[in-house]
Design a protein around this motif. Structure first.
Motif, mmCIF file in Angstrom:
data_model
loop_
_atom_site.group_PDB
_atom_site.id
_atom_site.type_symbol
_atom_site.label_atom_id
_atom_site.label_comp_id
_atom_site.label_asym_id
_atom_site.label_seq_id
_atom_site.Cartn_x
_atom_site.Cartn_y
_atom_site.Cartn_z
ATOM 1 N N CYS A 86 0.840 -1.201 0.000
ATOM 2 C CA CYS A 86 0.000 0.000 0.000
ATOM 3 C C CYS A 86 0.875 1.252 0.000
ATOM 4 C CB CYS A 86 -0.914 -0.022 1.225
ATOM 5 S SG CYS A 86 -1.995 1.413 1.378
ATOM 6 N N HIS A 161 -9.914 2.391 -3.795
ATOM 7 C CA HIS A 161 -9.824 2.817 -2.395
ATOM 8 C C HIS A 161 -10.549 1.844 -1.474
ATOM 9 C CE1 HIS A 161 -9.106 5.548 0.878
ATOM 10 N NE2 HIS A 161 -10.393 5.609 1.164
ATOM 11 N N HIS A 162 -11.522 1.108 -2.011
ATOM 12 C CA HIS A 162 -12.297 0.166 -1.201
ATOM 13 C C HIS A 162 -11.765 -1.264 -1.274
ATOM 14 C CE1 HIS A 162 -15.756 2.331 0.549
ATOM 15 N NE2 HIS A 162 -15.508 3.200 -0.429
ATOM 16 N N TYR A 164 -9.517 -2.358 0.486
ATOM 17 C CA TYR A 164 -9.285 -2.720 1.894
ATOM 18 C C TYR A 164 -10.573 -2.478 2.673
ATOM 19 C CZ TYR A 164 -4.326 -2.642 0.671
ATOM 20 O OH TYR A 164 -3.107 -2.883 0.091
ATOM 21 N N SER A 167 -9.654 -0.589 6.935
ATOM 22 C CA SER A 167 -8.592 0.340 6.562
ATOM 23 C C SER A 167 -7.500 0.404 7.626
ATOM 24 C CB SER A 167 -9.174 1.739 6.323
ATOM 25 O OG SER A 167 -9.772 2.231 7.498
ATOM 26 N N THR A 171 -3.781 3.467 3.990
ATOM 27 C CA THR A 171 -4.835 3.447 2.967
ATOM 28 C C THR A 171 -5.471 4.813 2.769
ATOM 29 O OG1 THR A 171 -6.556 2.818 4.563
ATOM 30 C CG2 THR A 171 -5.384 1.029 3.459
ATOM 31 N N TYR A 174 -4.439 5.620 -0.557
ATOM 32 C CA TYR A 174 -4.434 4.508 -1.513
ATOM 33 C C TYR A 174 -5.665 4.650 -2.396
ATOM 34 C CZ TYR A 174 -4.387 -0.208 -3.435
ATOM 35 O OH TYR A 174 -4.359 -1.290 -4.287
ATOM 36 N N HIS A 216 -8.516 6.664 8.874
ATOM 37 C CA HIS A 216 -8.281 5.353 8.270
ATOM 38 C C HIS A 216 -7.428 4.430 9.143
ATOM 39 C CE1 HIS A 216 -9.463 7.607 4.632
ATOM 40 N NE2 HIS A 216 -9.791 6.439 4.119
ATOM 41 N N GLY A 218 -7.856 2.495 11.644
ATOM 42 C CA GLY A 218 -8.369 1.186 12.051
ATOM 43 C C GLY A 218 -8.503 0.985 13.546
ATOM 44 N N ASP A 239 -14.681 3.974 9.305
ATOM 45 C CA ASP A 239 -14.439 2.554 9.080
ATOM 46 C C ASP A 239 -15.711 1.838 8.645
ATOM 47 O OD1 ASP A 239 -12.250 0.324 9.655
ATOM 48 O OD2 ASP A 239 -14.186 -0.466 10.333
ATOM 49 N N HIS A 242 -16.005 1.801 4.956
ATOM 50 C CA HIS A 242 -15.175 0.777 4.315
ATOM 51 C C HIS A 242 -15.720 -0.620 4.581
ATOM 52 C CE1 HIS A 242 -11.572 2.867 2.691
ATOM 53 N NE2 HIS A 242 -11.978 3.822 3.497
#
Length: 282
Positions: A86, A161-162, A164, A167, A171, A174, A216, A218, A239, A242
């Protein structure tokens, strides 16, 4: 480049002694071109992007039981290879997209009135500008984000971008190259509409990048200072976007949650959160 040969000449032109901040800025910038000072933005972004995600990345890789309770999606584990791949993708974006973009955007930066001169703006002026920039960027990004969740926008651009579903800090940037350009528009709108000093521009791009990394990372930490910012997005809120993935029709906000609330695009998140709280209460 500043039009003064010495500190004394700068003080004479201003009609007062320079502040400490102004002396530091003079000593740093006096012999540097405006283009070189503007290019610092990319260097600062690379540095921040390389360092800010590391604490949460180490927590993820160490699989610390103490920190695991703060992980938003604990069932998904990321490897060093995941994170490094990434990171490499984003560094390529810096090298082949964002770096060259510095060259072509500099004349526009000068034209709108972003400057390096003395006197420096007051702290109040800089804080006011940053608030305006965040509000403008947040509102514009909300609608660009919704546009990218149309079938064409998602299938052609936003899908990357999705990739992951859970995230992590790296990212944040990313994404497809076109998405980087698209979201560069709302990021640039504030300084274009309300021109600022170069230092304020440094702060704006730095704070915006750190906020994106935070959203992002996590992990959701109860002691995070962002908890005290009204309507702040935060990692747990973003999150969910995502987690749902390409079908997401919720939580499009980038910085503040008010647009999702006003336009009703946080209902799925709120229902899930309420159901989760009920289960915890049993």
């Amino acid at each position: 480049m500043l039009p003064y040969q010495t500190l004394e000449e700068a003080a004479f032109a201003l009609g007062r002694n320079l502040t400490l901040a102004e002396r530091l800025w003079y000593n740093y910038s006096a012999q540097k071109s405006d283009f070189l000072l503007y290019s610092h933005n990319t260097l600062f972004m690379i540095l921040l992007f390389s360092l800010v995600p590391l604490p949460c990345a180490f927590m993820e890789l160490s699989q610390s039981k103490r920190m695991a309770k703060f992980k938003i999606q604990p069932n998904i584990k990321r490897s060093f290879s995941d994170m490094f791949n990434c990171y490499k993708h984003v560094m390529k974006m810096f090298a082949f997209l964002l770096g060259p973009l510095q060259f072509v955007s500099f004349p526009a930066i000068k034209w709108v009135g972003i400057h390096t001169s003395l006197p420096l703006p007051s702290l109040w002026e800089v804080l006011s500008q940053l608030l305006v920039y965040f509000l403008i960027e947040d509102y514009a990004s909300y609608w660009f984000h919704r546009l990218l969740h149309t079938k064409w926008g998602y299938d052609k651009i936003h899908y990357m971008h999705h990739e992951y579903l859970a995230s992590f800090g790296f990212t944040a940037l990313y994404a497809h190259w076109a998405e980087i350009l698209i979201f560069g528009i709302p990021t640039s709108l504030g300084p274009v509409m309300v021109p600022c000093h170069m230092i304020a521009l440094y702060l704006w791009t730095s704070f915006r990048l750190v906020e994106a990394i935070d959203a992002h990372n996590g992990f959701e930490f109860p002691w995070s200072p962002t908890k005290f910012i009204p309507f702040f997005v935060g990692a747990e809120y973003h999150d969910y976007h995502h987690y749902v993935g390409g079908q997401s029709r919720s939580n499009f906000a980038s910085v503040f949650t008010y647009c999702d609330f006003i336009y009703g695009t946080n209902k799925g998140y709120r229902h899930r959160k309420q159901a989760h709280e009920k289960l915890k209460g049993k």
